[in-house]
Design an enzyme around this catalytic site. Structure first.
Site, PDB file in Angstrom:
ATOM      1  N   GLU A 146      14.858  61.561   3.753  1.00  0.00           N
ATOM      2  CA  GLU A 146      14.747  60.416   2.904  1.00  0.00           C
ATOM      3  C   GLU A 146      13.639  59.634   3.768  1.00  0.00           C
ATOM      4  O   GLU A 146      13.616  58.221   3.794  1.00  0.00           O
ATOM      5  CB  GLU A 146      16.150  59.548   2.851  1.00  0.00           C
ATOM      6  CG  GLU A 146      17.131  60.152   1.809  1.00  0.00           C
ATOM      7  CD  GLU A 146      16.718  59.613   0.559  1.00  0.00           C
ATOM      8  OE1 GLU A 146      15.870  58.723   0.370  1.00  0.00           O
ATOM      9  OE2 GLU A 146      17.502  60.040  -0.539  1.00  0.00           O
ATOM     10  N   ASP A 202      10.951  60.442   7.262  1.00  0.00           N
ATOM     11  CA  ASP A 202      11.028  60.372   8.659  1.00  0.00           C
ATOM     12  C   ASP A 202      11.019  58.544   9.267  1.00  0.00           C
ATOM     13  O   ASP A 202      10.274  58.010   8.787  1.00  0.00           O
ATOM     14  CB  ASP A 202       9.673  61.049   9.324  1.00  0.00           C
ATOM     15  CG  ASP A 202       9.750  60.851  10.767  1.00  0.00           C
ATOM     16  OD1 ASP A 202      10.299  62.000  11.446  1.00  0.00           O
ATOM     17  OD2 ASP A 202       9.112  59.935  11.611  1.00  0.00           O
TER      18      ASP A 202
END
Lengths: 683, 683
Positions: free
Chosen positions: B464, B466
């Site tokens: 979702e 880094d």
């Protein structure tokens, strides 16, 4: 063609600038002789940018990291590396927990066959012992730990706590006919080993000891090799003689019939079950129900019993005796540090290789940038390379000191072994976590090993002494040293003499002014020797603050000494870490002084980076103690950025100099990972 | 008898002082009404020491942590908790990797049967969606992630990116007849999703899209559920129409025959293999070889193709269009934060329970001390309890804001979702690592779950988005907001208005003097509202420094804007974290204002502890920017120690108020661990 070079072709047709290739071509040594031993200016950074390391330089760095081995040690290392080429030492990622245990045991027997270790030399050639375990880590942490339990804890307990009469076991231990474990910790008693409840009562009629577990909290727990494979244990139990308790002593207790592997009468073993890592080690619990062992099985160096039940000991004071026993086994902590630093080096090798081939974002319309080209990525990884070098130098120093230990420097060895075990394993946590994050999703693949290393090594924060407890032991020893020095009751010859003499004559005050008053530029920060003064100042001041705080809490707040100690716990941890960092820098500087001119710039820049990073981590302390003017904080941050940037092309050669055996530089992201993942059968 | 009470009897015959028992007996409410809403003095600590929380207080805290649910949401929560009582949801520690995958899939089908979620309400009742996944974590992180992929990423992509014509799939998704995955990331393209290479070419004759993987770097990778179980994927591919590239669009692509589970023609799937955790999720790779799908399978909310191949879109600018698609899916990040905080809460529950029963060291001759009685242990765990409360309050706020999102606060929601995802998952890493270490060897047992949670959740730093990349997105948005505010081009109504208006009128200067000049005692630091000013000051100043640095690097150093941005990476990360921490405190204070008088002291002390701890972590910044006088550093440290000490008896009630379903408060060290380990069959 280099694998990295091949890989780069997947993304573009040019070769990426590959520092390792360059080292082969560029042999024109810049004239670096003009650099003084310690005082170095920012010229160093310019030199670094222009100069590639030669193969000879890299070989020197490798040698330095191994601890400048003599020919014998070098050949012993080669023998171990050769033995580890057997395919059995390659990772098996899908192995279930029972399979992992079986595999680790097979590996242990295999490495024993290669005869790379000798129990009789476990202390006298401690360098080999430590090197051996540092290398096993690259194959399998479980193997390394099983071996450390067998030869280190169990084996060394017989060598260091036993006597001539136990020599007969050495061969059987070396060839693993006897497989040992080490049973000290109990369910109710971990760090506070004095609380151990197990009893060994002497029966003069039978000339036997009777080993007994008196309660459920007295079960031995977390004993490596105990659940399945061990045939013998060194058991610590309270020696009872004629109704009197003589305190903890070690006993060799047979656990299983080596033929059938059946537990012997009176012995119960239980499985500690799955763990968060290191599942190749069969940790277990042990109960003893009136288990009888021959009188000769007491490891009797520090305390013995005559046939008729008379106790004798070379050390009358029971506390001193017990401490001597534990200190005899201090080598384990040194070896744990070395294993932990192997983990750090492995993680860095993987992350840096990947950073030199993985591209992400970049100027629009152009090819994407290598991760290693990002200042943020340099900032994450390169200070950790510096720490790995710094700690390896100290570990080598301590290993050598332990091997040649005299009574005079026993306390030094103790403090070093405890302090560095804690600091190096904490540094390992940070290194592996950062490396894993720096590899993004690829860091999550078991095949890329960083995460497995982290899971398998996490125990090192706890075993061989919980880190926070060890740091308390260091602080206690520092207080004792300090008192000796200032009361003049004892001449200090140890690690502290330099600091204290320097601290005592107030040199840090001069330096403090130096730091506070001068420029806000980062130029003058590139002096490794001057930076050391900050660490000497901090350690010395923390020590004085701790003494004052303890005194205040006892006098003004009417606390007991124990309460005062507990309420100073944060100061205690700070002080011990300050000690470790100061020693690390001193040893690094000594190493630089002895190094050839062509490697001085790179080593000095690593040392400076370590120093600056550690100052940055504790900037709040330095500023609140007015060691720096506030304006220095930004200068230090900028200096770190500059050093990292100057070292960016050296990152790959520096991790290659770790000299990890080539059979273990084979994770997908260390090589041509596009080709690797192009095959749907690979993962 | 409470299990903790029973356990304490193993060590001594007295009852240990058990705050939870006391809460049942002590109902005499002290008069806390005199405490102002925000301005609180150190009296709060005295009150805390004397006063036990009542059951009503604890219920209030639980409610607060769930986000003050209405009756409907409460009953939905109970339904989920009830469904999770099936024995299938209990951990199975010896499961091999294939078994873990099978188990997670069975659990997914089981929870689907319970009908606790509805895809049609995935956005409109986002609170339930997030709560659902927060609860699944307590059973099995792999289950939670599989569910989040199926209903969240795959399901939500159909809801948010598709249209009325895709409604027909909803039921089949809810009952898992269709099992989905989400295929965005490619081997060569992770964070930089614009680099994705996969192609979807429209064939007007057949009214079909042809999905194709043009190179090895274009293989979809790390796709959860793809290796084995998914029958459908949402595939992001570049839409090609009549030789023109219209950029990335989402397509529903059938992968496997749901009956036979055979891959469909043209599709290759590969296993991502063992990972460092989360092995119940079958991550895989996907290649498409000229795979034809019906025209209706384009998720056409943001871009559509007519039968004859004409492109249409409600958003003309391709960049804006692409961002809109990704922002539609931003909810996933909110849910990831909630899952991560569940992990923190679980870890804390385990570590605090153990700390209240485990004894170690103590005055000689007396019984050993509980871990929780040690100031060092309080210092380790209690600030993390405060963080878990603080972040949960913010997560609830964001969840609610997302559920009721309007166009006006789209950027706010974006910044909050990105920033908190990063901060909360980093806080989770720290929490679980600290909890594991605080449990010593027991923290290593898989049965005690902390380590498994850590391994299973580590991916949340990376998926979702880094974390470091997300923080860059936050900083970018802050710069845009800042410009709008000061150029007056746009009226700011969002999160920043408060900060900027406060910053703009220079209130921080007044407070700075306040901080700098006043006492070195810790008394005046116990003011949550005044501490907030430090955070406003820092954020505002960092923003101005960043703007200046970017300008300098471009003007003086002749860098491109991209280079300048990359060279400011440390400032960027600092700024974004400063933003998150400031918002956290504001939301915490709002929550305190609404809370009943009897819970205000405990909530205020938690808020102050969060604030002080965050200031301590960044002390170097505050001191180098002269926000504090140097003497304040020690005062802040002392204040933290005092708050922790005052909260020591509340630690257990506070983690009990997390209201983790009782069937998951069953690790050995949360209960009577001596009895547990007395049985050799347990582990």
């Amino acid at each position: 063609m280099d694998r990295i070079e091949i890989l780069s072709n997947h993304f573009n047709n040019e070769l990426i600038s590959n520092p390792t290739l360059a080292t082969n071509q560029n042999n024109n040594q810049n004239n670096n002789n003009q650099i003084n031993n310690n005082i170095v200016t920012t010229n160093i950074l310019n030199n670094l940018e222009q100069k590639k390391l030669t193969n000879k330089d890299l070989e020197y760095l490798t040698d330095l990291l191994i601890g400048h081995p003599d020919e014998l040690l070098r050949s012993q290392r080669e023998k171990i590396v050769e033995a580890l080429k057997d395919p059995i030492f390659q990772p098996q990622l899908y192995a279930s927990i029972p399979e992992q245990r079986e595999l680790a045991q097979k590996r242990l027997l295999k490495i024993s066959e290669a005869q790379c270790l000798k129990l009789s030399e476990v202390i006298s050639n401690y360098k080999r012992f430590s090197m051996f375990h540092g290398l096993l880590v690259y194959s399998d942490m479980s193997l390394a730990v099983k071996s450390a339990v067998h030869w280190g804890l169990f084996g060394a307990s017989i060598v260091c706590l036993g006597s001539e009469q136990h020599r007969k076991y050495y061969d059987a231990i070396d060839n693993c006919e006897i497989r040992g474990c080490f049973a000290l910790t109990e369910l109710g008693h971990g760090s506070n080993v004095r609380g151990v409840e197990t009893i060994a009562e002497y029966d003069p009629e039978q000339r036997q000891f009777v080993i007994h577990t008196p309660s459920d909290t007295a079960q031995k727990i977390w004993i490596g090799n105990a659940a399945i494979y061990a045939t013998y244990a060194t058991v610590f139990a309270n020696l009872h003689l004629n109704g009197q308790d003589y305190g903890l002593h070690p006993f060799m207790v047979p656990l299983r019939d080596p033929k059938t592997m059946q537990l012997l009468p009176g012995i119960t073993a239980a499985d500690n079950g799955p763990k968060i890592g290191l599942n190749g080690v069969d940790n277990g619990r042990l109960w003893f129900k009136q288990v009888r062992i021959p009188k000769e099985n007491i490891l009797n160096k520090f305390g013995d019993v005559s046939d008729d039940g008379t106790y004798s000991t070379p050390i009358k004071n029971p506390n001193v005796r017990f401490n001597s026993m534990l200190e005899a086994l201090i080598g384990g902590r040194v070896s744990v540090s070395n294993m932990a630093n192997s983990c750090s080096k492995m993680g860095l090798s993987i992350a840096v290789h990947y950073a030199c081939t993985r591209r992400q974002f970049g100027p629009s319309g152009q090819k994407e940038q290598l991760l290693m080209e990002y200042p943020s990525h340099q900032r994450r990884l390169i200070p950790l390379i510096a720490s790995a070098y710094a700690y390896q130098i100290s570990i080598n120093y301590i290993t050598s000191k332990f091997q040649n230990k005299t009574e005079k420097d026993a306390r030094d060895v103790f403090m070093l072994a405890c302090g560095f075990k804690a600091a190096v394993t904490w540094n390992r946590v940070k290194t592996l976590q950062t490396c894993r994050e720096a590899c993004g999703g690829m860091g999550l693949a078991a095949s890329n090993r960083i995460g497995l290393l982290r899971a398998d090594s996490d125990v090192d924060l706890t075993y061989e002494g919980d880190n926070t407890v060890l740091m308390q032991a260091v602080a206690k020893a520092l207080l004792v040293e300090f008192r000796s020095y200032f009361t003049g009751s004892k001449r200090i010859t140890g690690m502290l003499s330099y600091t204290y003499s320097k601290g005592h004559i107030g040199i840090f005050l001069r330096n403090k002014n130096f730091f506070t008053k001068r420029l806000s530029s980062e130029t003058h920060l590139m002096d490794a020797d001057m930076l050391l003064d900050a660490f000497i100042y901090r350690e010395f001041k923390l020590l004085r603050i701790l003494i004052k705080s303890l005194r205040d809490k006892m006098k003004s707040d009417k606390m007991t000494s124990l309460q005062a100690w507990n309420h100073c716990s944060d100061l205690i941890q700070q002080l011990s870490l300050a000690y470790v960092e100061r020693v690390t820098i001193e040893k690094f500087l000594e190493e630089i002084q002895q190094s050839p001119p062509s490697t001085k710039p790179i080593l000095t820049s690593l040392c400076i980076l370590y120093e600056l990073t550690k100052i940055e981590e504790d900037m709040g302390w330095f500023l609140s103690n007015k060691y720096f003017a506030p304006v220095k904080a930004q200068a230090i941050r900028n200096a770190i950025n500059k050093v990292c940037y100057s070292l960016r092309d050296h990152a790959l050669p520096l991790v290659k100099a770790f000299d990890i055996p080539s059979q273990f530089i084979n994770t997908p992201i260390q090589g041509d990972w596009v080709s690797h993942f192009s095959n749907p059968n690979n993962y």
